[in-house]
Design a protein around this motif. Structure first.
Motif, PDB file in Angstrom:
ATOM      1  N   ALA B  77       0.802  -1.234   0.000  1.00 54.42           N
ATOM      2  CA  ALA B  77       0.000   0.000   0.000  1.00 54.42           C
ATOM      3  C   ALA B  77       0.836   1.287   0.000  1.00 54.42           C
ATOM      4  O   ALA B  77       0.375   2.322  -0.482  1.00 54.42           O
ATOM      5  N   TYR B  78       2.049   1.211   0.529  1.00 55.07           N
ATOM      6  CA  TYR B  78       2.855   2.441   0.659  1.00 55.07           C
ATOM      7  C   TYR B  78       3.615   2.703  -0.646  1.00 55.07           C
ATOM      8  O   TYR B  78       4.287   1.819  -1.185  1.00 55.07           O
ATOM      9  N   LYS B  79       3.518   3.912  -1.117  1.00 54.82           N
ATOM     10  CA  LYS B  79       4.233   4.297  -2.345  1.00 54.82           C
ATOM     11  C   LYS B  79       5.309   5.318  -1.993  1.00 54.82           C
ATOM     12  O   LYS B  79       4.994   6.401  -1.487  1.00 54.82           O
ATOM     13  N   GLN B  80       6.537   4.969  -2.265  1.00 53.27           N
ATOM     14  CA  GLN B  80       7.649   5.874  -1.960  1.00 53.27           C
ATOM     15  C   GLN B  80       7.535   7.135  -2.803  1.00 53.27           C
ATOM     16  O   GLN B  80       7.515   7.056  -4.039  1.00 53.27           O
ATOM     17  N   PRO B  81       7.419   8.316  -2.165  1.00 57.71           N
ATOM     18  CA  PRO B  81       7.295   9.547  -2.944  1.00 57.71           C
ATOM     19  C   PRO B  81       8.572   9.798  -3.756  1.00 57.71           C
ATOM     20  O   PRO B  81       9.667   9.662  -3.217  1.00 57.71           O
ATOM     21  N   VAL B  82       8.416  10.156  -5.009  1.00 61.48           N
ATOM     22  CA  VAL B  82       9.606  10.309  -5.866  1.00 61.48           C
ATOM     23  C   VAL B  82      10.397  11.578  -5.545  1.00 61.48           C
ATOM     24  O   VAL B  82      11.593  11.649  -5.793  1.00 61.48           O
ATOM     25  N   ASP B  83       9.711  12.569  -4.988  1.00 61.16           N
ATOM     26  CA  ASP B  83      10.378  13.853  -4.782  1.00 61.16           C
ATOM     27  C   ASP B  83      10.671  14.154  -3.306  1.00 61.16           C
ATOM     28  O   ASP B  83      10.873  15.301  -2.927  1.00 61.16           O
ATOM     29  N   VAL B  84      10.671  13.136  -2.461  1.00 62.72           N
ATOM     30  CA  VAL B  84      10.959  13.348  -1.036  1.00 62.72           C
ATOM     31  C   VAL B  84      12.122  12.455  -0.634  1.00 62.72           C
ATOM     32  O   VAL B  84      12.058  11.236  -0.773  1.00 62.72           O
ATOM     33  N   ASP B  85      13.203  13.079  -0.143  1.00 62.72           N
ATOM     34  CA  ASP B  85      14.382  12.306   0.229  1.00 62.72           C
ATOM     35  C   ASP B  85      14.653  12.473   1.727  1.00 62.72           C
ATOM     36  O   ASP B  85      15.655  13.041   2.135  1.00 62.72           O
ATOM     37  N   GLN B 117      11.885  15.616  14.091  1.00 58.57           N
ATOM     38  CA  GLN B 117      11.908  16.071  12.695  1.00 58.57           C
ATOM     39  C   GLN B 117      10.522  15.849  12.094  1.00 58.57           C
ATOM     40  O   GLN B 117       9.903  14.799  12.326  1.00 58.57           O
ATOM     41  N   THR B 118      10.054  16.817  11.333  1.00 63.66           N
ATOM     42  CA  THR B 118       8.756  16.659  10.676  1.00 63.66           C
ATOM     43  C   THR B 118       8.964  16.052   9.294  1.00 63.66           C
ATOM     44  O   THR B 118       9.840  16.501   8.541  1.00 63.66           O
ATOM     45  N   PHE B 119       8.179  15.054   8.986  1.00 62.10           N
ATOM     46  CA  PHE B 119       8.265  14.418   7.669  1.00 62.10           C
ATOM     47  C   PHE B 119       7.256  15.044   6.712  1.00 62.10           C
ATOM     48  O   PHE B 119       6.220  15.579   7.126  1.00 62.10           O
ATOM     49  N   ASP B 120       7.566  14.945   5.451  1.00 66.87           N
ATOM     50  CA  ASP B 120       6.654  15.405   4.407  1.00 66.87           C
ATOM     51  C   ASP B 120       5.327  14.645   4.508  1.00 66.87           C
ATOM     52  O   ASP B 120       5.315  13.432   4.781  1.00 66.87           O
ATOM     53  N   LYS B 121       4.244  15.365   4.273  1.00 69.12           N
ATOM     54  CA  LYS B 121       2.914  14.747   4.377  1.00 69.12           C
ATOM     55  C   LYS B 121       2.719  13.609   3.366  1.00 69.12           C
ATOM     56  O   LYS B 121       1.880  12.729   3.576  1.00 69.12           O
ATOM     57  N   LYS B 122       3.498  13.650   2.295  1.00 68.28           N
ATOM     58  CA  LYS B 122       3.365  12.556   1.317  1.00 68.28           C
ATOM     59  C   LYS B 122       3.770  11.216   1.952  1.00 68.28           C
ATOM     60  O   LYS B 122       3.373  10.157   1.478  1.00 68.28           O
ATOM     61  N   ILE B 123       4.592  11.301   3.007  1.00 70.71           N
ATOM     62  CA  ILE B 123       4.966  10.087   3.739  1.00 70.71           C
ATOM     63  C   ILE B 123       3.981   9.840   4.883  1.00 70.71           C
ATOM     64  O   ILE B 123       3.390   8.761   5.001  1.00 70.71           O
ATOM     65  N   THR B 124       3.811  10.855   5.730  1.00 72.60           N
ATOM     66  CA  THR B 124       3.030  10.633   6.962  1.00 72.60           C
ATOM     67  C   THR B 124       1.543  10.387   6.687  1.00 72.60           C
ATOM     68  O   THR B 124       0.914   9.573   7.370  1.00 72.60           O
ATOM     69  N   ASP B 125       0.982  11.083   5.711  1.00 71.01           N
ATOM     70  CA  ASP B 125      -0.445  10.874   5.424  1.00 71.01           C
ATOM     71  C   ASP B 125      -0.706   9.445   4.964  1.00 71.01           C
ATOM     72  O   ASP B 125      -1.699   8.819   5.347  1.00 71.01           O
ATOM     73  N   ILE B 157      12.524   4.978   8.097  1.00 71.70           N
ATOM     74  CA  ILE B 157      12.433   5.469   6.722  1.00 71.70           C
ATOM     75  C   ILE B 157      13.819   5.849   6.208  1.00 71.70           C
ATOM     76  O   ILE B 157      14.577   6.536   6.908  1.00 71.70           O
ATOM     77  N   GLU B 158      14.153   5.392   5.011  1.00 75.59           N
ATOM     78  CA  GLU B 158      15.391   5.844   4.361  1.00 75.59           C
ATOM     79  C   GLU B 158      15.043   6.321   2.962  1.00 75.59           C
ATOM     80  O   GLU B 158      14.469   5.580   2.167  1.00 75.59           O
ATOM     81  N   HIS B 159      15.400   7.577   2.704  1.00 72.81           N
ATOM     82  CA  HIS B 159      15.110   8.190   1.399  1.00 72.81           C
ATOM     83  C   HIS B 159      13.643   8.019   1.013  1.00 72.81           C
ATOM     84  O   HIS B 159      13.319   7.696  -0.125  1.00 72.81           O
ATOM     85  N   GLY B 160      12.790   8.184   2.015  1.00 72.22           N
ATOM     86  CA  GLY B 160      11.349   8.149   1.748  1.00 72.22           C
ATOM     87  C   GLY B 160      10.742   6.769   1.715  1.00 72.22           C
ATOM     88  O   GLY B 160       9.522   6.621   1.612  1.00 72.22           O
ATOM     89  N   ASP B 161      11.577   5.726   1.811  1.00 71.05           N
ATOM     90  CA  ASP B 161      11.037   4.361   1.746  1.00 71.05           C
ATOM     91  C   ASP B 161      11.079   3.697   3.132  1.00 71.05           C
ATOM     92  O   ASP B 161      11.942   4.015   3.945  1.00 71.05           O
ATOM     93  N   ILE B 162      10.171   2.755   3.361  1.00 69.63           N
ATOM     94  CA  ILE B 162      10.155   2.038   4.643  1.00 69.63           C
ATOM     95  C   ILE B 162      11.194   0.925   4.586  1.00 69.63           C
ATOM     96  O   ILE B 162      11.122   0.041   3.724  1.00 69.63           O
ATOM     97  N   ILE B 163      12.170   0.961   5.519  1.00 74.16           N
ATOM     98  CA  ILE B 163      13.163  -0.120   5.519  1.00 74.16           C
ATOM     99  C   ILE B 163      13.008  -1.045   6.727  1.00 74.16           C
ATOM    100  O   ILE B 163      13.546  -2.147   6.745  1.00 74.16           O
TER     101      ILE B 163
END
Lengths: 278, 167
Positions: B77-85, B117-125, B157-163
């Motif tokens: 279900a989780y999609k790594q945002p392309v523009d969030v590092d 640290q606050t994460f981009d909403k594309k990740i947290t939402d 999270i590493e580079h926007g992806d769940i590790i």
């Protein structure tokens, strides 16, 4: 010897961070720490998450802000509730004021709760550089800290370094064998393609603590060397042990190399299909 | 009898005063109901003072299909945002009630050095939405009475992806 780690686990679980002897501070002339220590005793009988417990420790730290023990015991509720920010702030204070006494705790929690492999390695190396005695065990008593370090090297993708540390620690005549030591070593050999050494380790683990994981990974090693009979036999035994709760377990976190019943069932299916197709 | 009631009132008043003065709630990490962010549909089965922690039942994290199933759900279900590092850790904590329903979701996040640290909403939402949709939590009982309990998930999270998915 086999029962020693279990005993350590039990002691650490029941009397986790037993109150230090306040009189020792007095004896050494540290009146401030003595008074802080006595105030910290007010938390006795209160749950570590509770207001009364936390307030007693705040009161102790107001008397002596360098009382490392108070920071550590205060941090535990934050650790267990997953609040890594507050936990780290508190445990860093504990380590700042008593690195030799508290690095073991920060290191093993970094590994166990947050899979912070590099952070744990750095803490263990630092502790090793500070003391001239054995660096001791993880906070839950499951592992010697050198075994934790080996697992961390595996975690960061350095299996050869992990193996070196494992072999050195396990060949130390003073090492008390941990409840999962030879299982992890066997899995490491298995992942490195050394199946005979893997099976040798799993046989040793059988003597220490013959859990479902041990039988599951034994099955995979037998599969790799083409012994189909033992592949299935060990899977069946793994299933039985898992269902009887003879398996890796920690109430807080998942262990490295822990398996689930579905892993065993899937592998049994693969095994049976293989038999049917031949 | 009058004296008894008087003692009770004093005891209650002193208790309330102490609670108000303290910076702590009942337990570390407790989440009080907040009508601005919490659904009114979610209800505890027992009292606020009886909400436990997932590890009190000595069963570890309990989800239908286990942790493996949770990993599968997030992987799909989780999609790594392309523009969030961004890298770090995100914890989502919530209550599972006696029916296995979830509510009172709270989030904290840090960098990889445990600093807030606050994460981009594309990740947290995404993480919050997926976590809110989970419906396989174990129902835990004590003395055969189903309990409410706190559960959390930590995402490394590493580079926007769940590790990593913990605990």
């Amino acid at each position: 010897m086999r029962k020693t780690p279990c005993l350590i686990t039990l002691l650490l679980s029941c009397g986790l961070f037993a109150q230090p002897n306040c009189e020792a501070y007095k004896y050494h002339g540290d009146d401030l720490k003595y008074r802080a220590c006595k105030v910290a005793e007010k938390r006795a009988g209160h749950y570590q998450f509770s207001r009364a417990y936390q307030e007693a420790l705040d009161e102790a730290l107001a008397i002596d802000s360098t009382f490392a023990y108070a920071y550590k015991v205060k941090s535990t509720a934050y650790l267990k509730s997953g609040d890594f920010i507050t936990w780290k702030e508190l445990i860093d204070q504990a380590v700042k004021y008593d690195p030799e006494g508290e690095l073991f705790y920060r290191a093993s929690c970094r590994y166990q709760f947050f899979r912070d492999y590099q952070g744990a390695i750095d803490d263990i190396d630092l502790l090793d550089s500070l003391v001239d005695y054995d660096i001791g065990y993880s906070q839950n008593g499951d592992y010697h800290l050198n075994i934790v370090k080996a697992l961390c090297y595996k975690g960061i993708g350095s299996p050869n370094r992990a193996l070196e540390i494992f072999e050195e620690q396990l060949s130390d005549s003073t090492h008390f064998t941990g409840i999962y030591d030879y299982l992890h070593l066997g899995v490491l050999y298995l992942e490195m393609g050394n199946y005979s050494k893997a099976l040798e380790s799993f046989k040793r683990q059988e003597l220490e603590n013959d859990i479902a994981e041990n039988r599951y990974y034994s099955a995979l090693a037998y599969k790799a060397i083409g012994n189909r009979k033992k592949w299935l036999e060990n899977l069946e035994l793994a299933k039985k042990k898992h269902e009887q709760r003879e398996r890796m377990f920690d109430p807080y976190t998942e262990n490295m190399d822990q398996i689930f019943l579905s892993d065993i069932l899937n592998e049994i299916e693969v095994s049976l299909n293989s038999f049917n197709n031949n | 009898m009058k004296r008894f009631f008087f003692i009770c009132i004093i005891a209650f008043a002193s208790c309330t005063e102490s609670d108000e003065q303290s910076k702590y709630l009942r337990w570390v990490g407790d989440s009080e109901f907040n009508p601005k962010i919490d659904s009114g549909d979610f209800e505890l089965c027992n009292s606020e003072n009886l909400v436990r922690q997932y590890f009190h039942f000595d069963r570890g994290l309990g989800y239908k299909g286990g942790k493996k199933e949770l990993r599968k759900i997030y992987a799909e279900a989780y999609k790594q945002p392309v523009d969030v590092d961004q890298s770090g850790m995100i914890r989502i904590r919530f209550i599972v009630n006696c029916k296995g329903e979830t509510g009172r979701f709270r989030m904290i996040s840090s960098d990889l050095n445990y600093k807030a640290q606050t994460f981009d909403k594309k990740i947290t939402d995404q993480l919050l939405r997926i976590t809110q949709s989970l419906n396989g939590w174990d129902i835990h009982s004590m003395n055969e009475i189903p309990q409410d309990y706190y559960q959390y998930l930590i995402f490394k999270i590493e580079h926007g992806d769940i590790i990593e998915l913990m605990p």
